[in-house]
Scaffold this motif. Structure first.
Motif: not given
Ligand code: GRF
Length: 204
Positions: A67-89
């Motif tokens: 789960r940790e590795e998955f979330e690290k990859a997700l986090d990296a994508k969010l940072v790369e995209a410059g996300a300021q707010l993450v919406c779970l939908a």
């Protein structure tokens, strides 16, 4: 006013994503979607984003050992995209405290019940089984405990005597599509403050 950069995380149909796409398409809306990320490939929500010309990514949890590795990859994508707010939908993965803490007060979810009633899955069945006369939906900041966290906005809908689960789900879903974009707007306008784990909304 600067436009808030949103990332939307999905796992499926993406009707709430569509509500956000439609809202952000309006010229005066103070947020835009910079990334749509799904943990499941080939879902309808990805097509909705592509149709709207929004960059999409798949970060498939099955490709990671933990789960940790998955979330690290997700986090990296969010940072790369410059996300300021993450919406779970409709994002169907539980997030660890590491991820939730990293995005504290920048991570929101929509849940199809009037929290704290009926967290978890099968919310409409839970509501019908209990016999409540009002159901609804909740937009809240995400905390480590599932379907828990400071409530930003809620909407109530009636439960009618002969409702099936799908009748109730459809009525609640229509309310979800109304309030999710409103909640994002409030955040983008800097009107949402979390004080002692409660949300205070300032007047416009
Ligand atoms: C919605 O009911 C949402 O509240 C819940 O999952 C469902 C997702 O639906 N978290 P959709 O993918 O947005 O159509």
């Amino acid at each position: 006013m600067a436009v808030l950069k949103l990332a939307v995380l999905i796992s499926g149909r993406g009707s709430n994503l569509q509500a956000l796409i439609d809202a952000t398409a309006k010229p005066d809306y103070p947020a835009k979607i910079v990334a749509v990320i799904s943990n499941v490939p080939d879902v309808a929500g990805l097509d909705r984003a592509k149709t709207a010309g929004i960059p999409t990514q798949v970060v498939n949890h099955r490709d990671f050992k933990s789960r940790e590795e998955f979330e690290k990859a997700l986090d990296a994508k969010l940072v790369e995209a410059g996300a300021q707010l993450v919406c779970l939908a409709g994002f169907m993965r539980l997030l660890t405290p590491w991820f939730v803490d990293r995005w504290t007060d920048r991570l929101i979810n929509i849940h199809p019940s009037l929290l704290p009633a009926f967290p978890g899955l099968d919310t409409h069945k839970q509501a019908l089984d209990y016999g409540v006369k009002l159901a609804g939906c909740t937009v809240h900041f995400v905390r480590a405990k599932m379907d828990h966290g400071p409530i930003i906005l809620q909407a109530a809908v009636p439960v009618l005597s002969y409702d099936s689960e799908s009748d109730l789900a459809a009525r609640v879903l229509a309310a979800e599509h109304e309030i999710y974009p409103v909640a994002v707007r409030l955040i983008a306008e800097n009107r949402v403050n979390v004080i002692n784990e409660k949300v205070l909304v300032t007047e416009a």
